[in-house]
Design a protein around this motif. Sequence first.
Motif, PDB file in Angstrom:
ATOM      1  N   GLY A  63       0.845  -1.180   0.000  1.00 22.25           N
ATOM      2  CA  GLY A  63       0.000   0.000   0.000  1.00 22.25           C
ATOM      3  C   GLY A  63       0.883   1.233   0.000  1.00 22.25           C
ATOM      4  O   GLY A  63       2.050   1.173   0.410  1.00 22.25           O
ATOM      5  N   GLY A  93      -5.766  -0.743   0.881  1.00 21.49           N
ATOM      6  CA  GLY A  93      -6.066   0.609   0.441  1.00 21.49           C
ATOM      7  C   GLY A  93      -5.588   1.605   1.485  1.00 21.49           C
ATOM      8  O   GLY A  93      -5.625   1.325   2.692  1.00 21.49           O
ATOM      9  N   VAL A  94      -5.110   2.759   1.024  1.00 22.64           N
ATOM     10  CA  VAL A  94      -4.532   3.745   1.941  1.00 22.64           C
ATOM     11  C   VAL A  94      -5.108   5.119   1.625  1.00 22.64           C
ATOM     12  O   VAL A  94      -5.248   5.500   0.457  1.00 22.64           O
ATOM     13  CB  VAL A  94      -2.995   3.797   1.830  1.00 22.64           C
ATOM     14  CG1 VAL A  94      -2.409   4.714   2.901  1.00 22.64           C
ATOM     15  CG2 VAL A  94      -2.392   2.404   1.931  1.00 22.64           C
ATOM     16  N   GLY A 117      -7.652  -5.023   2.711  1.00 21.38           N
ATOM     17  CA  GLY A 117      -6.503  -5.750   2.198  1.00 21.38           C
ATOM     18  C   GLY A 117      -6.622  -7.237   2.467  1.00 21.38           C
ATOM     19  O   GLY A 117      -7.684  -7.749   2.845  1.00 21.38           O
ATOM     20  N   SER A 148      -7.687  -4.907  -2.180  1.00 22.91           N
ATOM     21  CA  SER A 148      -7.386  -3.906  -3.204  1.00 22.91           C
ATOM     22  C   SER A 148      -8.536  -2.915  -3.394  1.00 22.91           C
ATOM     23  O   SER A 148      -8.968  -2.660  -4.525  1.00 22.91           O
ATOM     24  CB  SER A 148      -7.058  -4.564  -4.549  1.00 22.91           C
ATOM     25  OG  SER A 148      -5.909  -5.343  -4.467  1.00 22.91           O
ATOM     26  N   HIS A 208       0.422   2.510  -7.703  1.00 21.06           N
ATOM     27  CA  HIS A 208      -0.071   3.656  -6.935  1.00 21.06           C
ATOM     28  C   HIS A 208       0.431   4.915  -7.625  1.00 21.06           C
ATOM     29  O   HIS A 208       1.623   5.020  -7.939  1.00 21.06           O
ATOM     30  CB  HIS A 208       0.433   3.599  -5.499  1.00 21.06           C
ATOM     31  CG  HIS A 208       0.060   2.348  -4.771  1.00 21.06           C
ATOM     32  ND1 HIS A 208      -1.220   2.094  -4.334  1.00 21.06           N
ATOM     33  CD2 HIS A 208       0.809   1.260  -4.425  1.00 21.06           C
ATOM     34  CE1 HIS A 208      -1.256   0.913  -3.726  1.00 21.06           C
ATOM     35  NE2 HIS A 208      -0.041   0.387  -3.770  1.00 21.06           N
TER      36      HIS A 208
END
Length: 597
Positions: free
Chosen positions: A338, A385-386, A398, A431, A570
Motif C-alpha cells: 500500500g 487501500g490507503v 486488504g 485492493s 499507486h
Amino acid sequence: MSSVNGNQEESPTRDSTAGAILDSSVGSHADTLLKRMQHFVDNQQLCDVVLIAGIDGKRVSAHRLVLSASSEYFLAMFAGSLRESKEHEVTLGEVHGDALQLLVQHCYTGSIELHKDTVETLLTTAKMLQLTSVVTTCCNFLARQLHASNCLGFAFLAEQYSCTELLRVAQAYTCQHFMKVCHDQEFFQLNANQLGKLLSSDELRVPTEEDVFHTMMSWVRHDAPTREQHIPKLLAKVRLPHLPPSFLVDHVENVCSASNECQQLLLETFKWHSLPPERRSLIAATERTKPRKYILGVLLAVGGLDSSLNGVNAIESYCPYLKKWTTWKLKFNCIDVGAAIMNNKLILLGGYNGRQTLNSVVSLDLNTMASVLLNPMRTARCKVGVGVLDGHLYAVGGTSNYNSILSTVERWDPIARTWSDVSPMCTERSSPGVAVLGLRLYAIGGSFDTPSMESYDPQTNKWSLRAPMNRCKGEVGVTVANGFVYALGGLRDGDPLKTVERYDPTTDTWSLICSLVDRIGIGCALLGDRLIAVGGFDRTSPHNNVEEYDLVRNVWNKLAPMSVPRYRPHVFNIPNIIPPPPAPYTPVADKDGSKPA
C-alpha cells in the motif's frame, strides 16, 4: 610559366610543357594573405580608408577590400553609390573606438577575445556592422554567463538587437529561476509591459499561482504611486481561477475595489469556482483558466506488477514540463504494497515478500530519498487501500496471511507515532479503491467484483454504505477531482471494463462518463485539471499506457508511456520538490555550420 591555384587540383598526367604547378591549399593560402594584410594595416601601409568612432573619435585604418569581404554593411557602403564609397575618412555614429578596433582586427584575423565588461558593447557594434559570426559568438558567451541578476537585462538586449537564440535562452532561464529573479533589482526595473509578458508565460516555474500574485504586488509596491494604475492589466495575467477562494477573499479582493476591470476579473473567477467542471466551458476559455505547466507538479508511479507479475521495484515520475517519465531506483523487495503521500513523504505499507504478508511501514523522504522504518501496523496486510484524512493515515482492508480478506481498518497518528484500530468496514475488501473527499474516507469496490461503496466519518467512527457503482466492479482505479469521486475500469464477471464512473456526494449517485481502454488495476491521479490513468491489466498483460481525461471536453488523450508496464500501480501528484533538469544550452552554429568557441 608559374601558376598559383588554390581551388582546383591539377591532374598529374598533364602535359609537361605546361610548366611547374604550385598547389597551395585554400586554408594556408588564405592565412598567408590575411597575415600579410594584417601586417600592412599594423604598419599603416596601403590602407585606403580611416574609420572614425562617433562616440570617442578614435581612428582605425583599414582596407576597403577586407572590410567589404567581411561585412555586408561595409560592402553596401564601399561597393555602392553611397557618399562614403569615395571618402577616405568615414565616421560611424554611436560606435565605441575600442570595440571598432577589435572588430576591424577580427576582419583580418578571424578571432576576437571576449571579456565580461566589454562583450555587450562588442555585440551591439557587431550587430550594427553586420559581423554575424561575432554576434553569434557574443550571444554564446552571454548565454554561458546567465544568472538571476542579469537574465532580464540579457533578454532585453537580445530583443532589442533581434538576437533570437539568446532571447530564447535568457527567457527560458528567467522562467526557470523566476523565484530568484523576482527578488533581484533588475526585476523591479521592468516596465509594466515587460512584467505583463513575463507573468503571462506558461513556462513560469513557481510553486503556486499565489506566488505569481505576490510577485506582481511586490513590483507594484516598489513604486506604488506610479504603478497602481497597471494593476488591472497585470492582474489579468495572473491565473485567478487557480487561486483558492480563501486566497481570493483574503488577498485579491482588497486590491480590486477601486477598479471595475479588476472586479470583473474577480467575478469571472468566483463564477468559475462555483461551476462544476463540465459547465466551465460556458466561460470563455482564456490563459487564466489554464494551469501553468510547472504548477501542475509531477506524477509518481509507485509499485505494481510487471509483465511477469513480479513486483516493480522502481518509482517513475512524469514531468508535464518535459512530457516524459524518469525512473528512480527504489529498494523494496515485496509486492502489493500500500502507498500514500503524507507531508512530502512516500509511505509504503505492508506487502508480500514471497513468504509472508508484512505489517512493516517505511517512510521515504522525497527531498533527500532517505528512508526510515515507522512503527508496524497492528495487522499484516497486502493489497491494502490507503488514505490520508485530517492528518492521519488509514490502512483500509486488504489481504492478510492465508489470503484472508479483511474488513478491518487502522489509523496512524504521526504525532503520537502509534497505530490504533477504528471501526471496521461493512464489507471485506481486497485492493479497495480509497478516496478522501470533504471530511470523509471512501472505500470503493475490491478485487472480487464488489460494486459497493461506503464512507467513514471520523467524528462518529462509523462506516455507512453509499450508492453502489452502476457496473459491478472490482480493482477500480479511484481518485478525486473537483468535488467528485472517479472510478476507472475494473472487473466485472472476470472481465476487465472500459467504463469510467463519477460519484456526486451531494446526490449520492453515480453517472457514466467517457470510456477508456478496458482494463483493471489502473493507477490514477489528478494533474492540474486533467485526470490521469496509468497502467493497468487487460485480458492478457499489464499496460504501460498513460492517458489524460479532459473533464471539460469529456475526451481521453494519450501521454508518454511509462518505461515498464504496471498492474495495480499507486499514482500520486506531488509538488515540484525535485525539479526536472533544465535543457542544456547548445551554442548556435555560424552560417558556415561551425560552432563558435
